[in-house]
Design an enzyme around this catalytic site. Structure first.
Site, short mmCIF file in Angstrom:
data_model
loop_
_atom_site.label_atom_id
_atom_site.label_comp_id
_atom_site.label_asym_id
_atom_site.label_seq_id
_atom_site.Cartn_x
_atom_site.Cartn_y
_atom_site.Cartn_z
CB SER A 51 23.42 -55.11 42.64
OG SER A 51 23.49 -56.50 42.46
CG ASP A 99 27.55 -56.74 35.89
OD1 ASP A 99 27.25 -57.88 36.29
OD2 ASP A 99 27.46 -55.73 36.61
CG HIS A 111 27.92 -57.14 39.97
ND1 HIS A 111 26.90 -56.61 39.21
CD2 HIS A 111 27.45 -57.20 41.24
CE1 HIS A 111 25.86 -56.35 39.98
NE2 HIS A 111 26.17 -56.70 41.23
#
Length: 317
Positions: free
Chosen positions: A165, A261, A287
């Site tokens: 991320s 995502d 996610h």
């Protein structure tokens, strides 16, 4: 008259051939007469070869063969966390990768270092948090400092970079500069890179070990409306694609993204910018389940794949 000239010519040829053979035998110690002639030319050549050979840099005995650098995602780290024993968030996705590596390998084989940074994402819903830009810049500075320090101490150590991320964006940005020749360490010191749910992901840039994807990273999709995005997430610049396509590291940089995502597989069309910006804050259920989602890389989960990939690299060393 011809016969004397012929004889003279033959004598000259014999002298030339004989002289050349004599020079060869005198130079060649391994020949039948090796050692009988002057071997200074051999010594000179050996000296030059020795001087020309590149020196392998030495390093202290404590240096590991590899350093695995882990960059956690948003809210999964802290600036005062312990890099060698992270405790900021026990549910951090990256721990599902680093803990198995620690259990499998000795410290001589791999040093596992986790990036300690604020890892926040300021928004209209969380005004007290650090902005995405500031958090990302802080993380990048700390990760680059670690690379510079360990490479200076241990020039033979190879690095494996991994991030999730926000951490994937940091790792990807650093890898792009290293691969482009402007990074803090040389590209040959990087054994591999993996970016999981990277907000600057592009199809065809790096290697996708999973299913085909149609979207792109949110920072690329939302770049045209970055000003509008910051009304919802102040200090979150949408910077678009990276300039170097990972350069010299493209053949060993992996991009992993779950279909749909919103961080790494966002639609190309901008749509409702405010709504899309809110998706950056909330991400989505997809996610949050990379550790259990077996639809990203067929037959396995993302963390299992990364552990296997990193283990293969370390075992080769």
């Amino acid at each position: 008259m011809r016969k004397p000239l012929t004889i003279i010519a033959v004598i000259i040829v014999i002298l030339v051939i004989g002289g050349g053979a004599a020079q060869y035998l005198m130079r060649n110690d391994s020949g039948p007469l090796g050692g009988l002639g002057d071997d200074k030319s051999d010594q000179t050549e050996e000296t030059e070869a020795t001087e020309a050979a590149p020196e392998v840099p030495s390093q202290p005995e404590w240096c590991p063969a590899y350093e695995f650098i882990s960059a956690p995602g948003t809210w999964e780290s802290a600036p005062d966390d312990e890099p060698l024993n992270p405790q900021a968030n026990s549910r951090s996705f990256m721990l599902s990768i680093t803990n198995p590596l620690k259990e499998t390998f000795t410290e001589d084989q791999v040093r596992v270092w986790t990036l300690p940074y604020t890892a926040q994402f300021k928004s209209v819903q969380s005004q007290q948090e650090m902005s995405y830009d500031d958090s990302r810049n802080e993380g990048r500075a700390k990760l680059e400092a670690e690379l510079q320090w360990l490479h200076g101490e241990c020039p033979q150590t190879q690095f494996i970079l991994a991030g999730f991320s926000q951490g994937a964006v940091i790792v990807g940005d650093i890898a792009d500069e290293i691969g482009g020749g402007t990074g803090v360490i040389p590209a040959e010191s990087v054994a591999g890179v993996v970016a999981i749910a990277d907000g600057r992901r592009e199809n065809g840039v790096g290697i996708n070990p999973g299913v085909d994807l149609g979207g792109i990273g949110a920072e690329i999709a939302l770049q045209p409306v970055t000003g509008l995005v910051q009304l919802v997430v102040p200090g979150a610049s949408m910077r678009g694609a990276r300039p170097n396509d990972f350069g010299a590291l493209a053949d060993r940089t992996y991009q992993i993204c779950a279909p749909s995502d919103s961080i790494c597989d966002a639609p190309h069309n901008i749509g409702n910018a405010a709504e899309r910006a809110l998706e950056l804050i909330d991400a989505n259920g997809i996610h949050a389940i990379y550790a259990s989602n077996d639809n990203v890389i067929p037959g396995t989960t993302t963390n299992q794949w990364v552990v296997g990939w990193a283990s293969d690299i370390i075992n080769q060393g």
